[in-house]
Design an enzyme around this catalytic site. Structure first.
Site, PDB file in Angstrom:
ATOM      1  N   ARG A 176      15.766 -19.514  11.671  1.00 51.68           N
ATOM      2  CA  ARG A 176      15.442 -18.564  12.753  1.00 51.68           C
ATOM      3  C   ARG A 176      16.645 -17.717  13.201  1.00 51.68           C
ATOM      4  NH1 ARG A 176      12.016 -19.941  10.515  1.00 51.68           N
ATOM      5  NH2 ARG A 176      10.233 -21.204  11.103  1.00 51.68           N
ATOM      6  N   SER A 226       6.212 -19.770  19.654  1.00 44.68           N
ATOM      7  CA  SER A 226       7.015 -20.934  20.058  1.00 44.68           C
ATOM      8  C   SER A 226       8.185 -20.442  20.899  1.00 44.68           C
ATOM      9  CB  SER A 226       7.581 -21.656  18.831  1.00 44.68           C
ATOM     10  OG  SER A 226       6.533 -22.062  18.010  1.00 44.68           O
ATOM     11  N   GLU A 296      13.967 -19.858  21.343  1.00 47.48           N
ATOM     12  CA  GLU A 296      13.778 -19.028  20.142  1.00 47.48           C
ATOM     13  C   GLU A 296      13.494 -17.599  20.581  1.00 47.48           C
ATOM     14  OE1 GLU A 296      11.359 -20.607  16.876  1.00 47.48           O
ATOM     15  OE2 GLU A 296      10.238 -18.726  16.907  1.00 47.48           O
TER      16      GLU A 296
HETATM   17  C1  LIG Z   1       1.021 -16.152  18.514  1.00 53.48           C
HETATM   18  C2  LIG Z   1       2.388 -16.097  17.882  1.00 53.48           C
HETATM   19  C3  LIG Z   1       2.659 -16.850  16.765  1.00 53.48           C
HETATM   20  C4  LIG Z   1       3.925 -16.799  16.162  1.00 53.48           C
HETATM   21  N1  LIG Z   1       4.161 -17.564  15.060  1.00 53.48           N
HETATM   22  C5  LIG Z   1       5.382 -17.521  14.466  1.00 53.48           C
HETATM   23  C6  LIG Z   1       5.651 -18.301  13.300  1.00 53.48           C
HETATM   24  O1  LIG Z   1       4.814 -19.013  12.785  1.00 53.48           O
HETATM   25  N2  LIG Z   1       6.888 -18.221  12.755  1.00 53.48           N
HETATM   26  C7  LIG Z   1       7.869 -17.426  13.275  1.00 53.48           C
HETATM   27  O2  LIG Z   1       8.969 -17.377  12.713  1.00 53.48           O
HETATM   28  N3  LIG Z   1       7.634 -16.685  14.384  1.00 53.48           N
HETATM   29  C8  LIG Z   1       6.430 -16.703  14.986  1.00 53.48           C
HETATM   30  N4  LIG Z   1       6.189 -15.959  16.104  1.00 53.48           N
HETATM   31  C9  LIG Z   1       7.274 -15.158  16.689  1.00 53.48           C
HETATM   32  C10 LIG Z   1       7.373 -13.721  16.168  1.00 53.48           C
HETATM   33  O3  LIG Z   1       6.153 -13.255  15.623  1.00 53.48           O
HETATM   34  C11 LIG Z   1       8.452 -13.592  15.118  1.00 53.48           C
HETATM   35  O4  LIG Z   1       9.683 -13.999  15.665  1.00 53.48           O
HETATM   36  C12 LIG Z   1       8.630 -12.174  14.599  1.00 53.48           C
HETATM   37  O5  LIG Z   1       9.532 -12.202  13.525  1.00 53.48           O
HETATM   38  C13 LIG Z   1       9.145 -11.213  15.661  1.00 53.48           C
HETATM   39  O6  LIG Z   1       9.009  -9.899  15.165  1.00 53.48           O
HETATM   40  P1  LIG Z   1       8.748  -8.670  16.153  1.00 53.48           P
HETATM   41  O7  LIG Z   1       8.626  -7.449  15.309  1.00 53.48           O
HETATM   42  O8  LIG Z   1       7.625  -8.947  17.057  1.00 53.48           O
HETATM   43  O9  LIG Z   1      10.117  -8.623  16.918  1.00 53.48           O
HETATM   44  P2  LIG Z   1      10.368  -8.373  18.477  1.00 53.48           P
HETATM   45  O10 LIG Z   1       9.844  -9.524  19.243  1.00 53.48           O
HETATM   46  O11 LIG Z   1       9.902  -7.026  18.869  1.00 53.48           O
HETATM   47  O12 LIG Z   1      11.945  -8.380  18.501  1.00 53.48           O
HETATM   48  C14 LIG Z   1      12.663  -9.556  18.237  1.00 53.48           C
HETATM   49  C15 LIG Z   1      14.087  -9.142  17.881  1.00 53.48           C
HETATM   50  O13 LIG Z   1      14.059  -8.487  16.619  1.00 53.48           O
HETATM   51  C16 LIG Z   1      14.793  -7.271  16.703  1.00 53.48           C
HETATM   52  N5  LIG Z   1      14.214  -6.310  15.761  1.00 53.48           N
HETATM   53  C17 LIG Z   1      12.929  -5.893  15.728  1.00 53.48           C
HETATM   54  N6  LIG Z   1      12.778  -4.955  14.749  1.00 53.48           N
HETATM   55  C18 LIG Z   1      13.999  -4.800  14.186  1.00 53.48           C
HETATM   56  C19 LIG Z   1      14.509  -3.974  13.146  1.00 53.48           C
HETATM   57  N7  LIG Z   1      13.742  -3.098  12.495  1.00 53.48           N
HETATM   58  N8  LIG Z   1      15.828  -4.079  12.823  1.00 53.48           N
HETATM   59  C20 LIG Z   1      16.643  -4.933  13.489  1.00 53.48           C
HETATM   60  N9  LIG Z   1      16.225  -5.731  14.485  1.00 53.48           N
HETATM   61  C21 LIG Z   1      14.926  -5.673  14.827  1.00 53.48           C
HETATM   62  C22 LIG Z   1      14.615  -6.816  18.143  1.00 53.48           C
HETATM   63  O14 LIG Z   1      15.649  -5.946  18.521  1.00 53.48           O
HETATM   64  C23 LIG Z   1      14.670  -8.136  18.881  1.00 53.48           C
HETATM   65  O15 LIG Z   1      15.989  -8.477  19.170  1.00 53.48           O
HETATM   66  C24 LIG Z   1       4.936 -15.978  16.716  1.00 53.48           C
HETATM   67  C25 LIG Z   1       4.647 -15.203  17.848  1.00 53.48           C
HETATM   68  C26 LIG Z   1       3.383 -15.245  18.430  1.00 53.48           C
HETATM   69  C27 LIG Z   1       3.091 -14.388  19.624  1.00 53.48           C
END
Ligand SMILES: Cc1cc2nc3c(=O)[nH]c(=O)nc-3n(C[C@H](O)[C@H](O)[C@H](O)COP(=O)(O)OP(=O)(O)OC[C@H]3O[C@@H](n4cnc5c(N)ncnc54)[C@H](O)[C@@H]3O)c2cc1C
Length: 305
Positions: A176, A226, A296
């Site tokens: 992560r 999570s 996380e």
């Molecule tokens: C219902 C649910 C289930 C989930 N299940 C999982 C799972 O099974 N496994 C898991 O790992 N995660 C899970 N997650 C968490 C989440 O989906 C992941 O962490 C995902 O990778 C976050 O991506 P995001 O685009 O939503 O990032 P955001 O939440 O928008 O941003 C997170 C970080 O990423 C950075 N970021 C976003 N885009 C970029 C980019 N293009 N370049 C550089 N940095 C960037 C942002 O600046 C921020 O700091 C879950 C979330 C939910 C709501």
């Protein structure tokens, strides 16, 4: 406070329809909470992204990158300066056994594209609601798979706006985490190296993972997934459950009754409700089991004045 000079420059770089003023971030986050962004910009090309990064630097204005908002809590006071969302850079294409996705594409859609092409390796990602950029940022993973296993290379821009082509190993992907926050990279595109597989078998794995997710996770409520990382030797959800915290509620935020590792927004929660509940859970688990729960989920933005 809106900087009109910066607004004018932004609409010159991209277009008026891509720049929102005082935009409520609760419309852009999975938790459905967070205050206003002064300026939310959604560029349509890599060049626009580069120019926006350079503009923020030249003007010395705060700059925040938002992915799909599924791993974030935006505080109630919102975010000053420029917030950039790359959801319009969402093209996904296939070249042989490689799937190449724009950073704003959903990792779920990338996994579905792999299925369509009978390519195996991205099944684990079929239910992760983040963008490709967000998935690389935190080396997203589930059910034994993670981005590190299938990422070949990525196109990023650095904090000065320079375009760099990197190999997966350059990102120091680990449980992560990656070096993306430290290096200040903005992911523009990712290439996943997959293997030829059998459509029905890939689909069966994805259906099974979807069933597991839907039966175990409170997907009926807004959440950020999570909240805590898995502490070495333990499961965060089990520690929270064994601390008797399930159902504990502060304001509209509740420790999920379905999965203790999730905090759900059951009734118009504020970010403050979430943050207080996170602290309460951390303290209770520490007092009871001596284990530190590391977050996380990322917390960004400002408190309400
Ligand atoms: C219902 C649910 C289930 C989930 N299940 C999982 C799972 O099974 N496994 C898991 O790992 N995660 C899970 N997650 C968490 C989440 O989906 C992941 O962490 C995902 O990778 C976050 O991506 P995001 O685009 O939503 O990032 P955001 O939440 O928008 O941003 C997170 C970080 O990423 C950075 N970021 C976003 N885009 C970029 C980019 N293009 N370049 C550089 N940095 C960037 C942002 O600046 C921020 O700091 C879950 C979330 C939910 C709501």
């Amino acid at each position: 406070m809106i900087n009109h000079h910066v607004y004018e420059k932004l609409i010159h770089i991209t277009s008026e329809k891509n720049v929102m003023v005082n935009e409520p971030l609760k419309s852009h986050t999975y938790t459905r909470l967070g205050g206003l962004a002064d300026l939310l910009v959604t560029p349509e090309t890599y060049e626009e992204v580069q120019q926006i990064v350079k503009l923020a630097k030249e003007e010395d204005i705060p700059f925040t990158l938002l992915g799909n908002g599924s791993n974030l809590i935006v505080k109630d006071g919102g975010i000053r300066g420029i917030v950039m969302n790359l959801n319009k850079l969402n093209e996904i294409r296939t070249e042989g056994t490689k799937v190449i996705a724009g950073s704003g594409a959903r990792i779920i859609d990338t996994s579905r594209e792999a299925l369509k092409q009978s390519l195996t390796g991205l099944e684990f990602a079929c239910g992760i609601p983040g963008s490709v950029g967000g998935a690389l940022y935190m080396n997203a993973g589930a059910y034994g798979g993670e981005i590190k296993d299938c990422l070949e290379s990525t196109l990023v821009i650095d904090h000065n706006g320079n375009l760099l082509s990197l190999q997966a190993k350059d990102l120091d992907l680990d449980y992560r985490t990656s070096n993306i926050p430290d290096k200040g990279y903005i992911v523009l595109e990712a290439t996943f190296a997959l293997n030829e597989g059998n459509y029905d078998e890939i689909k069966a794995v994805m259906d099974d993972l979807t069933f597991k997710r839907e039966s175990k996770q409170p997907l009926e409520y807004p959440s950020c997934g999570s909240v805590f990382k898995r502490p070495p030797g333990y499961y965060a959800g089990k520690l929270i459950q064994d601390s008797g915290l399930q159902g504990t509620q502060i304001g509209g935020a509740q420790v999920s009754l379905k999965h203790a590792g999730f905090i759900v927004n059951i009734d118009n929660a504020t970010a403050n409700d979430y943050l207080q509940l996170i602290k309460h859970v951390q303290k209770t688990v520490k007092d009871k089991f001596g284990v530190t729960l590391e977050r996380e989920v990322r917390i960004i933005g400002e408190d309400i004045e």
